[in-house]
Design a protein around this motif. Structure first.
Motif, PDB file in Angstrom:
ATOM      1  N   ILE A 295       0.868  -1.172   0.000  1.00 24.37           N
ATOM      2  CA  ILE A 295       0.000   0.000   0.000  1.00 24.37           C
ATOM      3  C   ILE A 295       0.909   1.227   0.000  1.00 24.37           C
ATOM      4  CG2 ILE A 295      -1.803   1.258   1.207  1.00 24.37           C
ATOM      5  CD1 ILE A 295      -2.770  -1.428   0.274  1.00 24.37           C
ATOM      6  N   SER A 296       0.662   2.175  -0.912  1.00 24.51           N
ATOM      7  CA  SER A 296       1.469   3.392  -0.992  1.00 24.51           C
ATOM      8  C   SER A 296       0.601   4.595  -0.657  1.00 24.51           C
ATOM      9  CB  SER A 296       2.065   3.549  -2.402  1.00 24.51           C
ATOM     10  OG  SER A 296       2.921   2.469  -2.709  1.00 24.51           O
ATOM     11  N   VAL A 297       1.026   5.357   0.328  1.00 19.31           N
ATOM     12  CA  VAL A 297       0.324   6.580   0.747  1.00 19.31           C
ATOM     13  C   VAL A 297       1.248   7.738   0.394  1.00 19.31           C
ATOM     14  CG1 VAL A 297      -0.765   7.792   2.673  1.00 19.31           C
ATOM     15  CG2 VAL A 297      -0.784   5.282   2.609  1.00 19.31           C
ATOM     16  N   LEU A 298       0.943   8.458  -0.698  1.00 21.73           N
ATOM     17  CA  LEU A 298       1.900   9.380  -1.300  1.00 21.73           C
ATOM     18  C   LEU A 298       1.320  10.786  -1.446  1.00 21.73           C
ATOM     19  CD1 LEU A 298       3.001   7.071  -4.277  1.00 21.73           C
ATOM     20  CD2 LEU A 298       4.015   7.180  -1.987  1.00 21.73           C
ATOM     21  N   ASN A 299       2.034  11.762  -0.934  1.00 22.07           N
ATOM     22  CA  ASN A 299       1.782  13.175  -1.248  1.00 22.07           C
ATOM     23  C   ASN A 299       0.365  13.622  -0.909  1.00 22.07           C
ATOM     24  OD1 ASN A 299       4.400  13.080  -2.390  1.00 22.07           O
ATOM     25  ND2 ASN A 299       3.549  12.488  -4.364  1.00 22.07           N
ATOM     26  N   ASN A 300      -0.144  13.153   0.218  1.00 19.76           N
ATOM     27  CA  ASN A 300      -1.456  13.578   0.688  1.00 19.76           C
ATOM     28  C   ASN A 300      -1.327  14.673   1.734  1.00 19.76           C
ATOM     29  OD1 ASN A 300      -3.303  11.295  -0.502  1.00 19.76           O
ATOM     30  ND2 ASN A 300      -1.549  10.249   0.421  1.00 19.76           N
TER      31      ASN A 300
END
Length: 661
Positions: A295-300
């Motif tokens: 799971i990638s959580v990016l630039n939020n």
């Protein structure tokens, strides 16, 4: 043992909160009568079947002037193949459903039943299907269109408002609105349910003002949920057993939990604005993640409501693993990133974690963990807390190249019996059982009122890959903000202020320039050279941000804060590195490679003469490092220029001498 400060941001029982998941998705006990969304006096009872839901909404078949929803004229409903050169805007009104032509009586003899249509174009080719601007249309009408659409078709909503839609998708469809269509749902049912067979579905462009979830999906892949605005009392998006999909550029503006993901993998959550309008919630909830697909959580932008009340920006449930958290701004939560359970193969890289109760809480076993290039500042209790139930690390721990400053009690603390050994960081205030390698030095060059600073290691070598951060230079009692970009900073202090003793405050570590490391007086040509190098770093940073902004909606960008400023305290902040008497030790291997993220930025921060705190803080989630990610951030040309600048920093004098000879 570490001595705890009496300062705290909350009266909440911290220990009891973190002993269990503070929030669940249990819908029992919700009082929908009190919901601000309820526009109808009718409530769905437990005896109401889902199949009868449309009868509730439509009370009788005569609600649409006696028109039969089962009889739909397909030639009015379906426009040209969307793969043709004709744009949606080129379809004339005769291609759409009007109030009078969309639905036909049995008696007219001209209606076409979609269940029995022989229209070859419907069967063979994806179509553009236009839902008319008619707020009286209900779920049965639109569900019939979905059921009879060819897989791959585009279903475009053109109206400004539709009420109580509960739609099921079991084939790949592109369901969109280009006008920000508002869907109001007053019942405890999802707006869109993506069933098996619905892999490849895209849902985009809606404003959801609802009492329950916006999208629920189970057992599908390659779905996309993008550019929606969601207001709900419960969980906005629920994905279970979903793979290789994305949630991007949405605005979550009211929720209990914004995104809940379980038993899934290959999900990218990027460029979302997650900002609740109340406290006591979770931004992203991750649990039972796939063993292979991360799971990638990016630039939020993940901004909480009140850091004094139980809430988590990112919460890891049971079996959390294979997660990358990179380039995010996570501010104003009770806990920014919460690990109440054991976890493995998690990387947290290049994030800004600020103004929370705790920045990062670890309360169980850890296996293979990377925490690098993050800016962790102004959190009320701890920057990182290895809590009482922390059971140590199996595999690698890479905790280095981070910037800690102004965290309430300590930058880092271990509360249990374990000693934690970490790499080099800017972290002045630590528990005695957080053992850190020798810190960084700073090389200073001065010409009159101009200064350039570079961060070097204990051997005097330039350190690349640190996060961008704000520090402060005091000259003759006047304070100046110093913004480090990829370990380099440039400042013009102002006329008449450059001759006094200068104090540099980096991460609550205040020293004179001589005490920080080597100092040097250079001529104006050399200083201009360094200034140009620094300006190039700023330009590359801004150029990358401009390209990112092009992918964001204008309205979403206006809601993004470009920075939250810096708060500098006057405390001593003296660090310690005492040897622990604990029986166990956890070491940081320092082998994990850093990478770059991105965040929102103000154009005003491009000034090389000292960026303002509000502008530069917004850049701290972005770092230029000499690794493979640099090509993505700065481009090949920018990388070559950066390398030349770095070489010049060390061999400038030799080069000048050769030129003079």
């Amino acid at each position: 043992m570490c001595v705890q400060s009496v300062a705290a941001v909350s009266d909440t029982d911290f220990t009891s909160y973190h002993s269990q998941n503070p929030l669940t998705n249990d819908h029992s006990g919700s009082d929908l009568e009190d919901s601000s969304f309820v526009l109808s006096s009718h409530k769905l009872s437990s005896s109401d079947s889902l199949n009868g839901f449309d009868d509730v909404l439509d009370e009788s078949s005569s609600s649409n002037n006696g028109q039969d929803l089962d009889l739909i004229n397909s030639s009015d409903l379906i426009s040209k193949n969307p793969n043709s050169n004709d744009s949606i805007e080129n379809y004339n009104s005769s291609s759409e459903i009007s109030d009078n032509s969309a639905i036909n009586d049995d008696s007219n003899g001209n209606g076409t039943d979609l269940n029995s249509t022989n229209d070859a174009s419907i069967i063979q080719n994806p179509q553009l299907i236009v839902i008319p601007d008619n707020s009286s249309l209900n779920s049965a009408y639109i569900q019939k269109i979905i059921e009879n659409a060819t897989p791959g078709s585009t279903i475009q909503f053109t109206g400004s408002f539709y009420k109580n839609l509960n739609l099921k998708v079991n084939k790949p469809l592109n369901i969109i609105s280009k006008s920000g269509t508002v869907i109001n749902m007053t019942y405890s049912l999802p707006v869109f349910t993506i069933l098996k067979g619905g892999s490849g579905t895209n849902i985009s462009g809606f404003t959801a003002d609802i009492a329950d979830s916006f999208v629920e999906a189970n057992g599908v892949s390659n779905i996309s949920i993008s550019k929606n605005k969601i207001f709900t009392k419960r969980t906005a998006i629920i994905l279970e057993n979903v793979h290789d999909s994305k949630i991007d550029k949405n605005q979550f503006l009211r929720f209990n939990t914004a995104i809940d993901i379980s038993k899934s993998g290959g999900i990218v959550i990027s460029k979302n604005n997650i900002t609740p309008d109340k406290s006591g919630n979770i931004g992203i909830n991750l649990k039972d993640i796939d063993n292979k697909n991360k799971i990638s959580v990016l630039n939020n932008r993940i901004i909480g409501f009140d850091n004094r009340i139980e809430s988590s920006g990112i919460y890891f449930g049971a079996n959390a693993r294979n997660v990358l958290i990179q380039g995010n701004i996570i501010n104003n939560w009770y806990t920014a990133i919460d690990f109440p359970n054991s976890f493995s193969n998690v990387s947290i890289i290049n994030n800004t974690i600020k103004h929370n109760g705790d920045g990062l809480l670890i309360n169980n076993g850890v296996s293979n963990f990377t925490f690098r290039q993050n800016v962790v500042t102004d959190n009320g209790r701890y920057g990182i807390l290895f809590d009482y139930d922390f059971t140590g690390v199996k595999g690698n721990l890479s905790l280095e190249k981070n910037y800690f400053s102004d965290n309430g009690q300590l930058d880092m603390r271990t509360a249990g019996q374990y000693t934690v050994t970490i790499g080099e960081n800017f972290a002045a205030r630590r528990c005695t059982r957080i053992i850190m390698s020798k810190g960084y030095s700073i090389k200073s060059r001065q010409n009159g009122n101009s200064y350039v600073f570079t961060i070097v290691d204990k051997n005097g070598r330039y350190v690349s890959g640190l996060p961008n951060f704000n520090s402060k230079l005091s000259v003759n009692g006047v304070n100046y903000n110093v913004f480090f970009v990829d370990s380099m900073a440039y400042l013009e202090a102002g006329n008449g202020t450059g001759e006094g003793d200068a104090i540099l405050d980096v991460g609550e570590d205040k020293r004179s320039l001589n005490d920080w490391g080597e100092t040097q007086t250079v001529n104006s040509d050399d200083m201009n050279y360094y200034k140009d190098c620094y300006q190039k770093l700023i330009d590359d940073l801004m150029g990358n941000q401009d390209s990112n902004d092009d992918t964001q909606d204008d309205e979403q960008n206006t809601k993004y804060e470009n920075g939250t400023g810096s708060a500098y305290k006057t405390g001593n902040g003296g660090g310690d590195s005492g040897i622990s008497d604990g029986s166990s030790s956890v070491s940081s291997s320092g082998n994990s490679a850093g990478s770059s993220g991105s965040s929102s930025v103000s154009p005003s921060s491009a000034s090389a003469g000292g960026a303002s705190p509000s502008a530069s803080e917004s850049l701290t989630a972005k770092s230029l490092s000499l690794d493979e990610e640099t090509f993505r951030v700065a481009g090949v040309g920018g990388l070559l220029f950066l390398i030349i600048c770095v070489i010049g920093l060390y061999y400038r004098e030799d080069i000048m001498g050769m030129i003079k000879e």
